[in-house]
Design a protein around this motif. Structure first.
Motif, PDB file in Angstrom:
ATOM      1  N   ARG A   1       0.834  -1.199   0.000  1.00 31.06           N
ATOM      2  CA  ARG A   1       0.000   0.000   0.000  1.00 31.06           C
ATOM      3  C   ARG A   1       0.873   1.255   0.000  1.00 31.06           C
ATOM      4  O   ARG A   1       0.591   2.220  -0.719  1.00 31.06           O
ATOM      5  N   ILE A   2       1.934   1.234   0.800  1.00 29.66           N
ATOM      6  CA  ILE A   2       2.860   2.369   0.820  1.00 29.66           C
ATOM      7  C   ILE A   2       3.521   2.534  -0.546  1.00 29.66           C
ATOM      8  O   ILE A   2       3.656   3.652  -1.058  1.00 29.66           O
ATOM      9  N   ALA A   3       3.920   1.419  -1.138  1.00 25.99           N
ATOM     10  CA  ALA A   3       4.556   1.470  -2.465  1.00 25.99           C
ATOM     11  C   ALA A   3       3.595   2.032  -3.512  1.00 25.99           C
ATOM     12  O   ALA A   3       3.994   2.819  -4.378  1.00 25.99           O
ATOM     13  N   SER A   4       2.323   1.633  -3.447  1.00 28.38           N
ATOM     14  CA  SER A   4       1.338   2.123  -4.416  1.00 28.38           C
ATOM     15  C   SER A   4       1.124   3.624  -4.273  1.00 28.38           C
ATOM     16  O   SER A   4       1.007   4.345  -5.271  1.00 28.38           O
ATOM     17  N   GLU A   5       1.083   4.110  -3.052  1.00 28.48           N
ATOM     18  CA  GLU A   5       0.931   5.545  -2.837  1.00 28.48           C
ATOM     19  C   GLU A   5       2.166   6.297  -3.316  1.00 28.48           C
ATOM     20  O   GLU A   5       2.062   7.382  -3.891  1.00 28.48           O
ATOM     21  N   TYR A   6       3.331   5.684  -3.099  1.00 30.85           N
ATOM     22  CA  TYR A   6       4.560   6.308  -3.570  1.00 30.85           C
ATOM     23  C   TYR A   6       4.563   6.404  -5.102  1.00 30.85           C
ATOM     24  O   TYR A   6       5.004   7.415  -5.665  1.00 30.85           O
ATOM     25  N   GLU A   7       4.084   5.374  -5.751  1.00 28.18           N
ATOM     26  CA  GLU A   7       4.006   5.393  -7.222  1.00 28.18           C
ATOM     27  C   GLU A   7       3.186   6.580  -7.708  1.00 28.18           C
ATOM     28  O   GLU A   7       3.546   7.243  -8.686  1.00 28.18           O
ATOM     29  N   LYS A   8       2.086   6.865  -7.003  1.00 25.60           N
ATOM     30  CA  LYS A   8       1.192   7.946  -7.428  1.00 25.60           C
ATOM     31  C   LYS A   8       1.869   9.306  -7.340  1.00 25.60           C
ATOM     32  O   LYS A   8       1.656  10.169  -8.192  1.00 25.60           O
ATOM     33  N   VAL A   9       2.664   9.517  -6.300  1.00 22.35           N
ATOM     34  CA  VAL A   9       3.264  10.840  -6.116  1.00 22.35           C
ATOM     35  C   VAL A   9       4.606  10.993  -6.824  1.00 22.35           C
ATOM     36  O   VAL A   9       5.073  12.113  -7.033  1.00 22.35           O
TER      37      VAL A   9
END
Length: 426
Positions: A61-69
């Motif tokens: 989940r943290i990785a997915s949010e990082y991808e977005k930003v």
């Protein structure tokens, strides 16, 4: 089961009810992404050895949010915890990921000496991590440089039941004499003073660590771990002398070599023992409805004037030296290591956060450990994490034997000294 495999222990631990939820606005707040990372690559890889499914979910989940930003694609490859111990020795040389999980302390140092972990002191400077890591900084530092970020830890100390101590009018021991006095009170109440099971050997090593840190301090303890101090050094003898005094006073469980740590923790849960030397995972030996009765207190003072040093066994996360996208890796680590993100990641296994500014945990034992760490001058890991693996194996055998036969002290120490000279070639 050993402290070095404690992550494996926590695989089966009940998942926390705390979930990691982070909105887009929160995700954007506070992140510092360097331009070189975005220009260098749009992809990065992570190799994880995480066995806890809930923790893997939070990492994803943290990785997915990082991808977005960031616009950087993050691929996480999860490996079996035990298989990873072998695989890392190969992939750090050929086919290194951009980030990998491992252990701090001596196990990290082994790869640092081979030039396989990247120096990330620049990230520490950029994010001012030294201001919030306190004694845990030592766990990822070699020759003044940092080669990883400390993750969740296990703070070792004495645990007891609040209801039993309240009923008996007992107070947690602050000195070794207090502990001996409490032991007499416990025996009078028909209880074992300190529950101990050394079938797996490592619990006895924890007691050695505490005694040595309290008598000789961190510098000499680490000299012994690094093989530069002799097991027959005169400074070591008082450790075993005081330990033998406790053994001969009947402070520990009888026939401890036939019981494992789980049986020993069950004795504490069942009010058959007054205290136990362990870490927060002791709660898994208690029925869920009684876990709120567990309390923590630091191991007592043995020699007045010696600063307080503790075993705080930490896992860690690293950038391999042969990683392709080191700037992206640093930016991801900065994002992952934000207090809210790190706290969510660690909450799933009730691990103690290394950062002093993480939000409070829902686990009171974790919060107690965090508060206790604020008064610690420095930390070691745990005997079998701090020294050479072959030395550790012989040490564990020796400590187990000593608890059963303290009169064999000299023979045991001579044997350990022979092992030290062979392994460290002194």
């Amino acid at each position: 089961m050993t402290p070095k495999d404690i992550t494996t222990l926590l695989k089966g631990a009940p998942a926390s009810r705390r979930h990691f939820l982070i909105g887009a606005g929160t995700a954007l707040a506070g992140i510092s992404l360097s331009a070189p990372a975005l220009a260098q690559s749009k992809e990065m890889t992570i190799i994880s050895n995480i066995g806890n499914a809930s923790q893997r979910e939070v990492l994803q989940r943290i990785a997915s949010e990082y991808e977005k930003v960031s616009g950087v694609k993050v691929t996480i490859n999860n490996m079996d915890h035990e298989a990873h111990k072998t695989a890392i020795r190969s992939y750090l040389v050929v086919g290194a990921p951009d980030i990998c999980f491992w252990f701090s302390g001596n196990r990290m140092k082994a790869f640092v000496k081979r030039g396989l972990f990247d120096d990330i002191s620049d990230l520490f400077e950029r994010e001012n991590y030294k201001a919030v890591l306190g004694p845990t900084l030592n766990a990822v530092t070699v020759d003044g440089k940092q080669y990883g970020l400390p993750l969740g830890g296990l703070l070792w100390g004495l645990f007891y039941r609040k209801d039993v101590f309240a009923e008996k009018g007992w107070s947690p021991p602050k000195t070794i004499n207090d502990l001996l006095g409490l032991g007499e009170q416990a025996k009078s109440a028909g209880m074992v003073p300190v529950s101990m099971g050394t079938k797996e050997m490592w619990p006895a090593a924890g007691w050695f660590d505490h005694m040595n840190l309290r008598i000789n301090g961190l510098e000499k303890h680490m000299a012994l771990m690094d093989g530069t101090m002799s097991y027959t050094d005169p400074a070591i003898l008082p450790v075993f002398d005081k330990w033998a005094e406790l053994i001969n006073a009947g402070m520990f469980s009888a026939n401890s070599t036939s019981s494992g740590w789980e049986q020993a923790s069950a004795a504490l849960a069942q009010k058959k023992a007054a205290m136990m030397d362990l870490a927060g995972f002791i709660k898994y030996g208690f029925p869920e409805g009684q876990q709120d009765q567990i309390a923590f207190t630091p191991f007592p003072q043995v020699v007045e004037g010696v600063a307080r040093y503790e075993d705080f066994a930490l896992n860690s996360i690293h950038v391999p030296k042969n990683a392709k996208n080191k700037e992206s890796a640093r930016d991801f680590l900065a994002y992952f290591y934000k207090p809210d993100n790190l706290s969510a990641f660690l909450e799933t296994e009730s691990a103690v956060p290394p950062r002093s500014d993480c939000p409070p945990s829902k686990d009171p034992l974790v919060n107690a450990a965090v508060e206790s760490l604020k008064t610690v001058e420095g930390s070691a890991q745990y005997y079998d994490r701090d020294t050479d693996p072959d030395m550790a194996q012989e040490g564990l055998k020796g400590f187990q034997e000593f608890m059963a036969k303290p009169d064999r002290r000299d023979q045991i120490l001579e044997r350990l000294e022979g092992t030290r000279k062979r392994i460290f070639k002194t």
